[in-house]
Design a protein around this motif. Structure first.
Motif, mmCIF file in Angstrom:
data_model
loop_
_atom_site.group_PDB
_atom_site.id
_atom_site.type_symbol
_atom_site.label_atom_id
_atom_site.label_comp_id
_atom_site.label_asym_id
_atom_site.label_seq_id
_atom_site.Cartn_x
_atom_site.Cartn_y
_atom_site.Cartn_z
ATOM 1 N N HIS A 294 7.551 51.611 102.720
ATOM 2 C CA HIS A 294 7.798 50.225 103.118
ATOM 3 C C HIS A 294 9.027 49.698 102.389
ATOM 4 O O HIS A 294 9.146 49.877 101.180
ATOM 5 N N SER A 295 9.912 49.050 103.158
ATOM 6 C CA SER A 295 11.097 48.449 102.542
ATOM 7 C C SER A 295 10.826 46.976 102.265
ATOM 8 O O SER A 295 10.140 46.321 103.069
ATOM 9 N N ILE A 296 11.364 46.461 101.191
ATOM 10 C CA ILE A 296 11.199 45.013 100.981
ATOM 11 C C ILE A 296 12.139 44.288 101.937
ATOM 12 O O ILE A 296 12.062 43.078 102.081
ATOM 13 N N GLY A 297 12.985 45.027 102.617
ATOM 14 C CA GLY A 297 13.853 44.441 103.634
ATOM 15 C C GLY A 297 15.033 43.699 103.023
ATOM 16 O O GLY A 297 15.407 43.912 101.884
ATOM 17 N N GLY A 298 15.618 42.840 103.829
ATOM 18 C CA GLY A 298 16.732 42.008 103.355
ATOM 19 C C GLY A 298 18.089 42.503 103.778
ATOM 20 O O GLY A 298 19.037 41.730 103.866
ATOM 21 N N VAL A 299 18.209 43.811 104.067
ATOM 22 C CA VAL A 299 19.545 44.321 104.415
ATOM 23 C C VAL A 299 19.646 44.487 105.935
ATOM 24 O O VAL A 299 18.732 45.031 106.565
ATOM 25 N N THR B 208 15.993 52.418 108.912
ATOM 26 C CA THR B 208 15.751 53.676 108.211
ATOM 27 C C THR B 208 14.377 54.269 108.474
ATOM 28 O O THR B 208 14.248 55.458 108.767
ATOM 29 N N ASN B 209 13.336 53.429 108.380
ATOM 30 C CA ASN B 209 11.983 53.992 108.437
ATOM 31 C C ASN B 209 11.602 54.513 109.810
ATOM 32 O O ASN B 209 10.637 55.259 109.945
ATOM 33 N N ILE B 210 12.389 54.151 110.806
ATOM 34 C CA ILE B 210 12.149 54.715 112.149
ATOM 35 C C ILE B 210 12.528 56.195 112.152
ATOM 36 O O ILE B 210 12.022 56.982 112.928
ATOM 37 N N PRO C 217 0.649 56.453 108.473
ATOM 38 C CA PRO C 217 0.339 55.341 109.392
ATOM 39 C C PRO C 217 1.149 54.096 109.054
ATOM 40 O O PRO C 217 0.686 53.210 108.354
ATOM 41 N N LYS C 218 2.381 54.051 109.537
ATOM 42 C CA LYS C 218 3.314 52.996 109.116
ATOM 43 C C LYS C 218 3.052 51.682 109.855
ATOM 44 O O LYS C 218 3.023 51.637 111.075
ATOM 45 N N THR C 219 2.885 50.584 109.080
ATOM 46 C CA THR C 219 2.864 49.257 109.710
ATOM 47 C C THR C 219 4.110 48.517 109.232
ATOM 48 O O THR C 219 4.555 48.701 108.099
ATOM 49 N N SER C 220 4.664 47.717 110.116
ATOM 50 C CA SER C 220 5.848 46.928 109.759
ATOM 51 C C SER C 220 5.633 45.482 110.148
ATOM 52 O O SER C 220 4.843 45.186 111.038
ATOM 53 N N SER C 221 6.344 44.592 109.468
ATOM 54 C CA SER C 221 6.316 43.202 109.912
ATOM 55 C C SER C 221 7.509 43.004 110.828
ATOM 56 O O SER C 221 8.377 43.873 110.950
ATOM 57 N N ARG C 222 7.512 41.897 111.521
ATOM 58 C CA ARG C 222 8.697 41.510 112.274
ATOM 59 C C ARG C 222 9.694 40.927 111.276
ATOM 60 O O ARG C 222 9.386 40.786 110.092
ATOM 61 N N ALA C 223 10.897 40.602 111.774
ATOM 62 C CA ALA C 223 11.950 40.123 110.876
ATOM 63 C C ALA C 223 11.452 38.960 110.029
ATOM 64 O O ALA C 223 10.760 38.075 110.519
ATOM 65 N N ILE C 224 11.790 38.991 108.763
ATOM 66 C CA ILE C 224 11.475 37.859 107.887
ATOM 67 C C ILE C 224 12.793 37.150 107.568
ATOM 68 O O ILE C 224 12.998 36.008 107.937
ATOM 69 N N THR C 225 13.717 37.848 106.903
ATOM 70 C CA THR C 225 15.021 37.221 106.632
ATOM 71 C C THR C 225 16.128 37.928 107.429
ATOM 72 O O THR C 225 17.250 37.468 107.451
ATOM 73 N N SER C 226 15.779 39.062 108.082
ATOM 74 C CA SER C 226 16.847 39.828 108.775
ATOM 75 C C SER C 226 16.881 39.459 110.262
ATOM 76 O O SER C 226 16.121 38.621 110.724
ATOM 77 N N ALA C 227 17.756 40.135 111.007
ATOM 78 C CA ALA C 227 17.890 39.840 112.437
ATOM 79 C C ALA C 227 17.000 40.753 113.264
ATOM 80 O O ALA C 227 16.951 40.627 114.488
ATOM 81 N N GLY D 24 13.241 43.026 112.415
ATOM 82 C CA GLY D 24 12.293 43.775 111.586
ATOM 83 C C GLY D 24 12.023 45.103 112.278
ATOM 84 O O GLY D 24 12.312 45.251 113.469
ATOM 85 N N THR D 25 11.428 46.040 111.559
ATOM 86 C CA THR D 25 11.185 47.350 112.174
ATOM 87 C C THR D 25 10.266 47.221 113.383
ATOM 88 O O THR D 25 10.459 47.896 114.398
ATOM 89 N N ALA D 26 9.307 46.297 113.309
ATOM 90 C CA ALA D 26 8.409 46.094 114.456
ATOM 91 C C ALA D 26 9.198 45.586 115.662
ATOM 92 O O ALA D 26 8.943 45.990 116.797
ATOM 93 N N VAL E 30 21.483 40.621 99.325
ATOM 94 C CA VAL E 30 20.125 41.014 99.748
ATOM 95 C C VAL E 30 19.133 40.429 98.740
ATOM 96 O O VAL E 30 19.524 39.747 97.801
ATOM 97 N N LYS E 31 17.847 40.735 98.928
ATOM 98 C CA LYS E 31 16.819 40.032 98.150
ATOM 99 C C LYS E 31 16.910 40.328 96.664
ATOM 100 O O LYS E 31 16.534 39.520 95.836
ATOM 101 N N VAL E 32 17.368 41.561 96.343
ATOM 102 C CA VAL E 32 17.484 41.956 94.932
ATOM 103 C C VAL E 32 18.942 42.312 94.677
ATOM 104 O O VAL E 32 19.480 43.240 95.289
HETATM 105 O O1 LIG Z 1 14.567 42.400 106.177
HETATM 106 P P1 LIG Z 1 13.507 41.367 106.290
HETATM 107 O O2 LIG Z 1 13.408 40.806 107.686
HETATM 108 O O3 LIG Z 1 13.559 40.282 105.240
HETATM 109 O O4 LIG Z 1 12.114 42.127 105.918
HETATM 110 C C1 LIG Z 1 11.216 42.548 106.840
HETATM 111 C C2 LIG Z 1 11.346 44.004 107.150
HETATM 112 O O5 LIG Z 1 11.223 44.832 105.993
HETATM 113 C C3 LIG Z 1 10.155 45.790 106.179
HETATM 114 O O6 LIG Z 1 10.740 46.952 106.791
HETATM 115 P P2 LIG Z 1 10.008 48.370 107.065
HETATM 116 O O7 LIG Z 1 8.848 48.081 107.949
HETATM 117 O O8 LIG Z 1 9.535 48.937 105.767
HETATM 118 O O9 LIG Z 1 11.035 49.224 107.738
HETATM 119 C C4 LIG Z 1 9.223 44.995 107.068
HETATM 120 O O10 LIG Z 1 8.267 45.761 107.715
HETATM 121 C C5 LIG Z 1 10.182 44.329 108.021
HETATM 122 O O11 LIG Z 1 10.541 45.170 109.052
#
Ligand SMILES: O=P(O)(O)OC[C@H]1O[C@H](OP(=O)(O)O)[C@H](O)[C@@H]1O
Ligand SMILES: O=c1cc[nH]c(=O)[nH]1
Length: 503
Positions: free
Chosen positions: A164-169, A174-176, A190-200, A202-204, A287-289
């Motif tokens: 899981h990526s903390i995202g932001g970039v 990548t995880n696809i 069994p990968k779960t992803s969120s939709r975009a939080i701060t990006s354009a 999300g992996t979902a 990015v976030k960090v």
């Molecule tokens: O970049 P932002 O939108 O802040 O963070 C949300 C994204 O980061 C994680 O990526 P992954 O699912 O590990 O690929 C979340 O699942 C989501 O896709």
């Protein structure tokens, strides 16, 4: 008061309960008050809308409320003012910077899941976390509360890996690539992803371009036991249901409070039963960090939290100083990810990061000797085994395994920016890239986003194309162009940076 249910055909994004004006006066109910509807042993919370669309003795429910409980037309229910939930006091405690006890955190999460807390209180909670933060005790309590208010997956194929990526970039598709590479090696992921939080995107959002991402837990169990992996949206599941509710508030404010991010990610990993988890922390400007020191501190938090949850966590601190690959936006990123899987080739940043992360997972999962994971990951990618596995995942998730990346529709309203002078690309502004892609319509408009033609350090001549904006609507394209002109996301500098005259 008792009332007959009227089902009203509207969605409001809230749990709206319509009360007749007279009835409301008698019951001393006001707009947005919290009420509970009791039908037998089922209790549903909603917020009051005063309206004479319903007669006296009737209570109108929006389609949102029906998602919580399938009331039937004419059913008699008790409508009871619910007052202010106890957990609001705990939110205020966090606002004042106090430490929350385990039971108080559990009360907040339970009230979020039971929809007793409204957008106002949830935004206040998320904002107070952004400002006052959480310590590790609170984060562990939050993580377990988030996971245990939802369902947990029980897959009997072990070991279970996760990433899981903390995202932001921007462009972080990548995880696809990582998931099919790891699954092709015979590991379960069994990968779960969120939709975009701060990006354009999300992996979902990206995966949804070529496969379904909304599944029940039973469906996921079947998919994963069949093909060894999945790429699904965590929000569709009742996994850590509070997660997607708090993510909505984060998205609205474009923030991702560290403590909530740790709990959000690890609650999903815990709920999936993942035993070996790799966390990706993109680090760099925009990015976030921002610094490796901050990344190392956050890494220690993830590892500590994992220990408390009985999960083995490793962390990869990755380069996040500029977008990953050449595309930003759901459809554009889907094209790039699938084409890299199909051909085994693609932008250096994407291939390097994907084989690097996958390599670590292969070593964590015991299928690659120490230090040999990345090489093995590259072989799995270049041999086409990862693509074969991805086709299985796509088919299992209702997509077309014979998909051709170049046939994925992208926004046909385009505008290309070119280099204003010759020189070198000295910086690409992540936040500006994301803002432009979102102005163009991403992630809601799947075809919206950016194609980047250059990376930091490359030499360009005046007039060379730098990036193309894609949109599905002219108006969105215009907004994105204006923003791109103002923010100049790609900085070109000649070797002569400045000339100081003989003043
Ligand atoms: O970049 P932002 O939108 O802040 O963070 C949300 C994204 O980061 C994680 O990526 P992954 O699912 O590990 O690929 C979340 O699942 C989501 O896709
Ligand atoms: O899934 C995620 C990723 C980043 N931040 C979160 O809160 N959740």
């Amino acid at each position: 008061m008792r009332a007959k249910v009227r089902i009203l055909d509207f969605y409001s994004g809230r749990y709206s309960v319509l009360i007749n004006e007279e009835d409301a006066k008698e019951a001393k109910l006001h707009p947005d008050d919290l009420v509970k509807l009791e039908a037998g042993k089922k209790t549903v919370y909603g917020s009051v809308v005063i309206s004479n669309l319903v007669e006296r003795g009737e209570v109108g429910v929006s389609r949102d409320v029906l998602e919580l409980h399938s009331f039937s037309e004419g059913e008699t229910v008790a409508v009871i003012p619910a007052g202010t939930p106890e957990s609001v006091r705990y939110i205020k405690k966090k606002m004042n910077g106090s430490k929350l006890r385990k039971v108080e955190i559990e009360a907040i999460i339970r009230d979020i899941v039971d929809r007793k807390l409204r957008d106002i209180e949830i935004s206040a909670f998320v904002t107070s976390l952004e400002i006052n933060g959480l310590d590790m005790d609170e984060i562990a309590a939050l993580t377990i509360a988030m996971a245990e208010t939802g369902d947990m997956l029980d897959i009997d194929r072990k070991p279970i890996m996760d990433v899981h990526s903390i995202g932001g970039v921007p462009g972080n598709k990548t995880n696809i690539l990582v998931v099919p590479i790891v699954a092709a090696a015979g590991l379960t992921i069994p990968k779960t992803s969120s939709r975009a939080i701060t990006s354009a995107a999300g992996t979902a959002d990206v995966v949804e371009v070529f496969a379904d991402v909304s599944f029940s837990l039973d469906e996921i169990k079947r998919i994963v036991e069949k093909v060894g992996a999945c790429l699904v949206w965590g929000g569709a599941l009742n996994l850590a249901p509070a997660d997607d509710i708090t993510i909505k508030a984060e998205r609205a404010l474009s923030i991702d409070p560290t403590g909530l991010m740790l709990a959000s990610i690890m609650s999903k990993k815990y709920a999936m039963g993942s035993q070996y988890v790799l966390i990706d922390i993109p680090t760099g400007k925009g990015v976030k960090v921002e610094t490796v020191e901050q990344a190392r501190a956050l890494a220690r938090d993830f590892i500590e939290l994992g220990k408390r949850l009985g999960q083995y966590v490793e962390v990869a601190i990755t380069y996040g100083g500029q977008p990953i690959g050449h595309t930003v936006g759901p459809a554009l990123e889907a094209r790039e990810a699938l084409s890299a899987l199909m051909t085994g080739k693609g932008p250096g940043s994407l291939i390097e990061k994907a084989t690097g992360l996958a390599g670590i997972l292969l070593e964590m999962g015991g299928v690659a000797p120490a230090g040999m994971g990345k090489k093995m990951a590259r072989e799995i990618l270049e041999s086409g085994k990862a693509w074969e596995k991805m086709k299985e995942i796509i088919e299992a998730q209702g997509g077309d395994p014979n998909i051709k990346p170049e046939e994925i529709p992208i926004g046909d309203k385009t505008y290309t920016f070119t280099a204003p002078t010759s020189g070198y690309v000295t910086a690409i502004d992540n936040r500006a890239i994301t803002a432009i892609a979102r102005a163009a319509g991403a992630p809601e408009d799947k075809g919206a986003g950016l194609e980047l033609y250059v990376k930091v350090g490359e030499k360009v001549k005046e007039g060379d194309p730098l990036f193309t904006i894609h949109a599905e609507h002219e108006a969105r394209l215009d907004q994105a162009i204006v923003l791109a002109r103002r923010t100049e996301p790609i900085r070109i500098e000649g070797m002569v940076l400045q000339r100081i005259g003989n003043i």
